[in-house]
Design an enzyme around this catalytic site. Sequence first.
Site, mmCIF file in Angstrom:
data_model
loop_
_atom_site.group_PDB
_atom_site.id
_atom_site.type_symbol
_atom_site.label_atom_id
_atom_site.label_comp_id
_atom_site.label_asym_id
_atom_site.label_seq_id
_atom_site.Cartn_x
_atom_site.Cartn_y
_atom_site.Cartn_z
ATOM 1 N N SER A 212 -25.993 22.139 35.746
ATOM 2 C CA SER A 212 -25.565 23.271 36.552
ATOM 3 C C SER A 212 -26.659 23.623 37.530
ATOM 4 O O SER A 212 -27.808 23.215 37.382
ATOM 5 C CB SER A 212 -25.310 24.474 35.641
ATOM 6 N N LYS A 213 -26.242 24.394 38.520
ATOM 7 C CA LYS A 213 -27.162 24.823 39.567
ATOM 8 C C LYS A 213 -28.402 25.516 39.000
ATOM 9 O O LYS A 213 -29.485 25.389 39.511
ATOM 10 C CB LYS A 213 -26.440 25.825 40.469
#
Length: 486
Positions: free
Chosen positions: A253-254
Amino acid sequence: MQEKRTRIAPSPTGIAHIGTAWQALFNLALARQSGGQFVIRIEDTDRKRFVPEAEALIYEGLAWLGIPYDEGGVKGGPFEPYHQSDRLDIYQEYAQKLIDNGWAYYCFATPEELEQMRKDQIARGELPRYDGRWRDADPAEVKKRLDNGDKHVIRLKVPKGRVIGWHDLIRGDVEFQSDLIDDQILMKSDGFPTYHLAVVIDDHLMQITHVLRGEEWISSTPKHLLLYEAFGWEPPEFAHMPLIRNTDKSKISKRKNDVSILSYREKGYLPEAVINFIALLGWSHPEGKEVFSLEEFLQVASLDRVQKTGPIFDVERLNWYNGYYIRKMVEEKGLAELGRKLMAYGFVDFDFPMDVLEEVLALVYERMVTLADFAELTDFFWHEVEVDPKLLLKKADATLVKMQLSLTKAFLETIAWKTENIEQAIRGLCEQKEYKKSQYFMMLRVAITGKTATPPLFETMAVIGHDEVLARINKAIKLVEGADAS
Ligand code: GLU
């Protein structure tokens, strides 16, 4: 073979995700192998999450990786427009068809009402879901509300008691109970479609034959299949790629990772390395090969070799590929090519003399993992070095080291400045004075580069140059004197 039309349908909500590039690879391969087309459609109907510059980043990321597409994107094609925000009238028209044929209905429940419904359900220990309060509403009441201009959405009338299944090209047979599926909103009150309505209409109208996308959409697929049925359309084939995971098995994920395609360019990775690395995420080459080009991948990729479990995104592996491709580039195209790459990436100024760059690269390229490593590996060639006196005096006292440095200076002062001569002078001195080799060479390395690990010392000195080397030795002598006095 049937020509396959595939697509990616990214939403421009921020960065261009590495997972999008990964899915693009497989979509492109399916299209290429069948003589079909790979399409880019921009799913920009979620206005709350819309980021204007995100779309350009997607094209830039794919272009950097060398992943081409045939249709849509900035190219356009026979099924224009390829931006969902330009297709709103199409969705309106099809939503109306669903109302007319009884597959959808208007819902006038307000957000407050829905919130209250949710709270009541939770209080009763039920799973929160839409309770169908407008599903079978009195047509007269609906008409009155519409005439009145009341805010509303359009919902899918999910049939009861059905099993909805498909043969997923990666996951095999998948089934869902329709009773567990909410009456999905298809049209929002702002007149924009939801993803579910738009994706089905567009995939159909754009004649997409294979929908290959991330696993996170698997529970949406039964809704989509119902919509195909509602419109009387033949659904495409579906395949759901697994979710890419971190080494600790969590979803990438970011927040935790660099998931943006272009961040890998910024960090000095080569596109060939990134492509080779991502191609092997959850897929294996039929001949077990670990190293191959994009072209080769496009010829041999197939969905039956895609695994169901989430592949691990291991940056160490990517690093290995990058080092490998840097060395391959040098072997095949020479050091100047690496020099040009460094300039193109912004790690070296364009006006930097290529002959000097090549000399230095010859000494360091084998140790480069990314192009960005160039700065760290070579800073001592160009910049004044910080020398730690403790390192200079590591295995000898100040008197000896000072003597060693002074004599080295004297030996180097008048020679013609070439690697062989430098080597001869230094080795000669070492032998003559019977210095301990490990101490003397390490001390000299530290004095000249500030580091304990560098490329070969004599070559390095040759590149740094006569005057600068002697100046650094002088500085080291002063440091030792200072350390001795204190
Ligand atoms: N717009 C969706 C996304 O951003 C595409 C899902 C699909 O491929 O159907 O991932």
